[in-house]
Design a protein around this motif. Structure first.
Motif, mmCIF file in Angstrom:
data_model
loop_
_atom_site.group_PDB
_atom_site.id
_atom_site.type_symbol
_atom_site.label_atom_id
_atom_site.label_comp_id
_atom_site.label_asym_id
_atom_site.label_seq_id
_atom_site.Cartn_x
_atom_site.Cartn_y
_atom_site.Cartn_z
ATOM 1 N N UNK A 142 0.829 -1.204 0.000
ATOM 2 C CA UNK A 142 0.000 0.000 0.000
ATOM 3 C C UNK A 142 0.864 1.255 0.000
ATOM 4 N N UNK A 143 1.999 1.208 0.700
ATOM 5 C CA UNK A 143 2.900 2.355 0.707
ATOM 6 C C UNK A 143 3.495 2.582 -0.680
ATOM 7 N N UNK A 144 3.788 1.498 -1.385
ATOM 8 C CA UNK A 144 4.296 1.624 -2.746
ATOM 9 C C UNK A 144 3.247 2.222 -3.674
ATOM 10 N N UNK A 145 1.978 1.935 -3.408
ATOM 11 C CA UNK A 145 0.911 2.474 -4.246
ATOM 12 C C UNK A 145 0.887 4.001 -4.208
ATOM 13 N N UNK A 146 1.206 4.589 -3.063
ATOM 14 C CA UNK A 146 1.250 6.051 -2.970
ATOM 15 C C UNK A 146 2.287 6.616 -3.924
ATOM 16 N N UNK A 147 3.451 5.976 -3.979
ATOM 17 C CA UNK A 147 4.504 6.426 -4.890
ATOM 18 C C UNK A 147 4.097 6.212 -6.341
ATOM 19 N N UNK A 148 3.458 5.084 -6.605
ATOM 20 C CA UNK A 148 3.020 4.803 -7.975
ATOM 21 C C UNK A 148 1.963 5.795 -8.434
ATOM 22 N N UNK A 149 1.078 6.164 -7.525
ATOM 23 C CA UNK A 149 0.047 7.142 -7.857
ATOM 24 C C UNK A 149 0.679 8.490 -8.199
ATOM 25 N N UNK A 150 1.663 8.893 -7.416
ATOM 26 C CA UNK A 150 2.388 10.131 -7.689
ATOM 27 C C UNK A 150 3.069 10.055 -9.052
ATOM 28 N N UNK A 151 3.709 8.930 -9.308
ATOM 29 C CA UNK A 151 4.405 8.742 -10.583
ATOM 30 C C UNK A 151 3.434 8.803 -11.767
ATOM 31 N N UNK A 152 2.270 8.169 -11.613
ATOM 32 C CA UNK A 152 1.307 8.118 -12.707
ATOM 33 C C UNK A 152 0.724 9.495 -12.994
ATOM 34 N N UNK A 153 0.390 10.260 -11.946
ATOM 35 C CA UNK A 153 -0.143 11.601 -12.167
ATOM 36 C C UNK A 153 0.909 12.498 -12.815
ATOM 37 N N UNK A 154 2.151 12.347 -12.397
ATOM 38 C CA UNK A 154 3.225 13.125 -13.011
ATOM 39 C C UNK A 154 3.363 12.774 -14.490
ATOM 40 N N UNK A 155 3.250 11.496 -14.809
ATOM 41 C CA UNK A 155 3.345 11.055 -16.200
ATOM 42 C C UNK A 155 2.215 11.638 -17.032
ATOM 43 N N UNK A 156 1.007 11.631 -16.502
ATOM 44 C CA UNK A 156 -0.150 12.132 -17.240
ATOM 45 C C UNK A 156 -0.064 13.635 -17.503
ATOM 46 N N UNK A 157 0.551 14.366 -16.586
ATOM 47 C CA UNK A 157 0.590 15.834 -16.689
ATOM 48 C C UNK A 157 1.922 16.369 -17.195
ATOM 49 N N UNK A 158 2.878 15.482 -17.468
ATOM 50 C CA UNK A 158 4.187 15.936 -17.938
ATOM 51 C C UNK A 158 5.030 16.568 -16.859
ATOM 52 N N UNK A 159 4.755 16.238 -15.603
ATOM 53 C CA UNK A 159 5.441 16.857 -14.469
ATOM 54 C C UNK A 159 6.548 15.962 -13.924
ATOM 55 N N UNK A 160 7.344 16.530 -13.045
ATOM 56 C CA UNK A 160 8.360 15.780 -12.312
ATOM 57 C C UNK A 160 7.736 15.253 -11.023
ATOM 58 N N UNK A 161 7.963 13.993 -10.712
ATOM 59 C CA UNK A 161 7.442 13.397 -9.486
ATOM 60 C C UNK A 161 8.413 13.617 -8.337
ATOM 61 N N UNK A 162 7.886 14.041 -7.198
ATOM 62 C CA UNK A 162 8.688 14.241 -5.987
ATOM 63 C C UNK A 162 8.073 13.370 -4.892
ATOM 64 N N UNK A 163 8.851 12.406 -4.398
ATOM 65 C CA UNK A 163 8.313 11.387 -3.504
ATOM 66 C C UNK A 163 8.598 11.700 -2.032
ATOM 67 N N UNK A 164 7.758 11.118 -1.175
ATOM 68 C CA UNK A 164 7.946 11.166 0.269
ATOM 69 C C UNK A 164 8.320 9.750 0.706
ATOM 70 N N UNK A 165 9.615 9.442 0.779
ATOM 71 C CA UNK A 165 10.060 8.051 0.960
ATOM 72 C C UNK A 165 10.050 7.604 2.418
#
Length: 309
Positions: A142-165
């Protein structure tokens, strides 16, 4: 004037074509069309299609001091609501992001998952960064899903993903402080002051089946403590009472995520949530000014209007 108005509005003729037919100047055609509106000969009527509720949206917006409300038409069941909310939130983001926005994204939730899955890759860059505002919650997957969600939204919008590890919640205040001082975590946290948009779900104390199965929810002891303090819901693990008042408890200092002051300073805060079990939390969130844009289902919208009627 009437003849020109009928040619233009009913027959769809252009102003130059009308001028040529009537042997008058185009500027005179334009003046007479404006005069027809001023004198009530031409009246504009907006025909609202089925499944759209502008009057109810405006009632809710005014009652709770929101900037915008989007109500979605759907069947009254969980699957339909999540799907409709996801599509509406995706459409809202696709049309409202500026290209320079820095988006803060809360933890993984059913509605946010549906929102990102509903988005199509945008042809133009629509955001600068997508930043996690809360560490992962629950089991490791579930914690990995948060990072994946961030990555996917960044991909859709052309943005850089910044994670909270980090985990989103730890066992003690000292551990929280120590982790927040980590250079990588501190770098992410520094982005929170620059956020222009917050995209968040609205949590209730009773988690959805998806979150319960994933472990992405609080333990029963923490839930019982929050209920004792009057909590009804949360945004990014910042809990509030039914009137929107912040609940301060031991839990607050164990969260690795954005603080309330930083959150409320974000210019646009978009809450995406719906369903029968979320009503009390949604109402508290709008009462307390936690969000200023609400995307919810028509059933929740009607209840919100009645609650403040």
């Amino acid at each position: 004037m009437v003849q020109i108005a009928r040619l233009y509005h009913e027959q769809g003729m252009s102003q130059p074509a009308i001028a040529q037919r009537l042997h008058i100047s185009q500027s005179r055609v334009s003046r007479l069309l404006r005069a027809a509106v001023e004198q009530g000969i031409v009246r504009t009527v907006v025909a609202t299609p089925d499944g759209v509720y502008p009057e109810l949206e405006e009632t809710i917006r005014a009652a709770y001091g929101l900037t915008s409300v989007l109500l979605v038409d759907c069947a009254d069941n969980e699957r339909s609501i999540y799907s409709a909310l996801g599509g509406a939130a995706a459409a809202y983001l696709e049309t409202s992001l500026t290209g320079k926005d820095i988006i803060g994204l809360s933890s993984w939730s059913s509605t946010l998952l549906s929102s990102v899955e509903s988005m199509m890759p945008l042809k133009k860059k629509r955001a600068d960064k997508v930043v996690q505002i809360l560490g992962g919650l629950g089991e490791s997957e579930a914690q990995l899903q948060s990072s994946r969600l961030t990555e996917q939204l960044a991909l859709m919008t052309g943005a850089k993903a910044v994670y909270m590890p980090t985990p989103g919640l730890v066992s003690s205040r000292d551990l929280q402080r120590g982790l927040m001082q980590d250079p990588v975590v501190a770098e992410t946290a520094s982005e929170w002051q620059r956020l222009t948009v917050l995209l968040t779900g609205i949590g209730s104390l009773d988690p959805s089946p998806l979150l319960a199965r994933s472990g992405n929810s609080l333990g029963q002891a923490d839930i019982d403590l929050l209920k004792a303090h009057g909590a009804v819901g949360d945004i990014a693990m910042r809990f509030f009472a039914e009137d929107g008042r912040l609940i301060e408890s031991d839990l607050y200092d164990r969260v690795l995520g954005i603080g309330v002051k930083e959150m409320l300073s974000i210019p646009r805060r978009v809450g995406v949530a719906g369903g029968r079990g979320k009503f009390e939390a949604i109402r508290a969130a709008v009462r307390g000014g936690w969000i200023d844009v609400l995307v919810t289902d028509i059933f929740t919208g009607r209840r919100l209007a009645l609650a403040e009627g």
